[in-house]
Design an enzyme around this catalytic site. Structure first.
Site: not given
Ligand code: TXE
Length: 484
Positions: A176, A387, A285, A251
């Site tokens: 997903k 962040e 990140c 992550e």
């Molecule tokens: O995250 P989201 P985002 C972190 C980065 C930032 C964030 C950005 O630091 O905080 O990710 O990515 C799905 N149940 N990292 O805004 O909203 C959503 O559809 C299941 C850290 O996209 O958390 C998407 O596919 N899934 C990293 C994914 O989760 C759910 C590197 C991420 O969405 C959900 C990159 C739920 N309840 C970014 N809600 C590292 N540490 O390497 C959302 N999603």
């Protein structure tokens, strides 16, 4: 096949409309225009995908490492053959400059598949002779249907960092990707048949996290979730998966210190700090968003840093000389701008940036933001603690090694850090005392795929990479064999 305007789900080798028959608008961040529609899936689509993955698992899990290796190498070759199309699509979908999408994202996609295609030909398992009549040996079995959820900053790069080991070790997957950046994940599915990956081994479901993502995390027949995204979402994944005791790799976010000592290789540090601050619009990140400079170097560093930043071009992601494109969405741009305003309210000084760059009319509705440097904030201020995930860094000075270690550790995150010094003792002492998963000494984001990658505290759970991925994507069975 994927239609030009609508992105359908990819289940059991077929492109299928979502059961809801509803679609999400997908925007080009550089222009603010809708350029595709995305399946708005829910639990019904996830159920269908999991069923396909379970069926495919029966045979895929019994294939030999050599067979899987050959298919993953073929997949890497096909992506490489289409690298320009992938890079241009990723750039259009995510906003990053296309050559960065090519050199950073797609190069790593290819590398991940080749790395694990090779790794499974050389992985070894434990065997311990106990006594004259008994020995123990470890069997590794694939876990089953792996649920893979990825974010919008390095879309195909991070999704395939999960797909490659999951498939390599004999699992099937339901993926997903982020609803903000799903285009290359769909394009990737178009190569699977030619690579010889059987139907049902890879299933791609598009849509929101709250509906499709949550249904995948909760699905009783998905024993493993690898998630990359925000820390708040990570908490929801832990809660939603608790019912079924799932294997989790999370992550999450980061607030990474970039610690600069006066005895560093200054030229290399400055060039790298520009990248670790603003590469990918600061939407990595691992970005070093909190810069700490030894007091004696502080003023010189600020002058040079600001001068170099002014040379960075912000604008059209299709141009070779563009360093920064737009942020991912209007909402994210607003969030980052509001944090800059909070920094002002909390006594910070915006040394440069913080505004919207002047660009050609076609980009007037794009989500662009200037690279921004903030000084004068207290350690406990919002922008030093939370962040931001945009082209925004804070800079402050320190006097002693103990002081900077305490400051660096003074946040809820623990993902990575960079340390710039020519003194080995300083480097070792700082590295040993930082509560993070990765420390780069005199570099940033140099990645060896064999090493454990992941964070601690609010930056995540578990490690992936090399044999750590093998531990995560397989179940171990210890067999104690006694000859009677
Ligand atoms: O995250 P989201 P985002 C972190 C980065 C930032 C964030 C950005 O630091 O905080 O990710 O990515 C799905 N149940 N990292 O805004 O909203 C959503 O559809 C299941 C850290 O996209 O958390 C998407 O596919 N899934 C990293 C994914 O989760 C759910 C590197 C991420 O969405 C959900 C990159 C739920 N309840 C970014 N809600 C590292 N540490 O390497 C959302 N999603």
């Amino acid at each position: 096949m994927m239609t030009t305007t609508k992105v359908l789900n990819f289940i059991d080798g077929q492109w299928l409309a979502p059961k809801s028959n509803e679609y999400l608008e997908n925007f080009n961040p550089a222009t603010g225009e809708v350029f595709s529609l995305l399946a708005d899936s829910d639990h019904r689509d996830i159920d269908q995908a999991v069923e396909a993955a379970q069926k495919a698992f029966k045979s895929w899990s019994k294939t030999s490492p050599e067979d899987r290796s050959q298919k993953l190498y073929k997949l890497a070759d096909l992506i490489e053959k289409n690298i320009d199309d992938f890079a241009k699509l990723e750039s259009k979908d995510q906003g990053k400059p296309w050559y960065i999408a090519k050199q950073m994202d797609m190069a790593r996609v290819i590398k991940s598949f080749r790395f694990f295609a090779g790794a499974i030909l050389h992985s070894e398992n434990e065997c311990n002779v106990m006594d004259a009549e008994s020995m123990n040996y470890v069997l590794r079995k694939p876990v089953g249907v792996a649920g893979l959820i990825s974010p919008w900053n390095l879309p195909l790069y991070l999704l395939t960092w999960k797909i490659a080991p999951a498939l390599a070790f004999g699992n099937t997957v339901v993926c997903k990707p982020s609803e903000f950046t799903s285009m290359t994940a769909a394009k990737f599915c178009e190569l699977l048949a030619e690579a010889g990956i059987p139907n049902g081994v890879v299933n791609m479901i598009f849509g929101t996290g709250a509906k499709a993502g949550d249904a995948l995390v909760k699905h009783p027949k998905v024993p493993l979730i690898s998630f990359t995204g925000g820390s708040e979402t990570g908490k929801k994944v832990i809660q939603s998966s608790a019912e079924h005791f799932k294997k989790l790799s999370l992550e999450l976010g980061g607030k990474n210190p970039n610690i600069i000592f006066a005895d560093c290789d200054y030229k290399k540090m400055l060039a790298t700090t520009l990248r670790s601050s603003f590469l990918n619009q600061g939407e990595i990140c691992l970005c070093g968003s909190r810069i700490y400079v030894e007091e004696s170097l502080y003023e010189k560093f600020l002058q040079d840093f600001v001068r170099e930043i002014k040379e960075l071009k912000v604008g059209d992601p299709s141009q070779k000389d563009t360093f920064m494109g737009p942020l991912i969405s209007a909402q994210h741009l607003e969030k980052v701008q509001s944090m800059i305003n909070t920094a002002r309210d909390e006594g910070g000084k915006i040394l440069m940036g913080g505004g919207r760059p002047e660009l050609a009319a076609q980009f007037s509705k794009g989500y662009f933001l200037e690279p921004t440097v903030i000084v004068g904030l207290a350690e406990n201020s919002t922008c030093m603690q939370r962040e931001i995930f945009g082209p925004v860094v804070t800079v402050s000075s320190f006097k002693t090694l103990d002081e900077v270690i305490e400051k660096a550790n003074g946040v809820s995150y623990g993902l990575s850090a960079s340390v710039w010094t020519s003194n080995l003792n300083t480097a070792q002492t700082v590295a040993k005392n930082l509560d993070v998963g990765t420390v780069w000494i005199n570099s940033w984001m140099k990645r060896d795929l064999r090493v454990p990658f992941g964070g601690m505290k609010a930056s995540g759970l578990g490690r992936e990479g090399g044999r750590h991925s093998m531990d995560f994507y397989t179940e171990m069975v210890n067999v104690c064999l006694t000859t009677t």
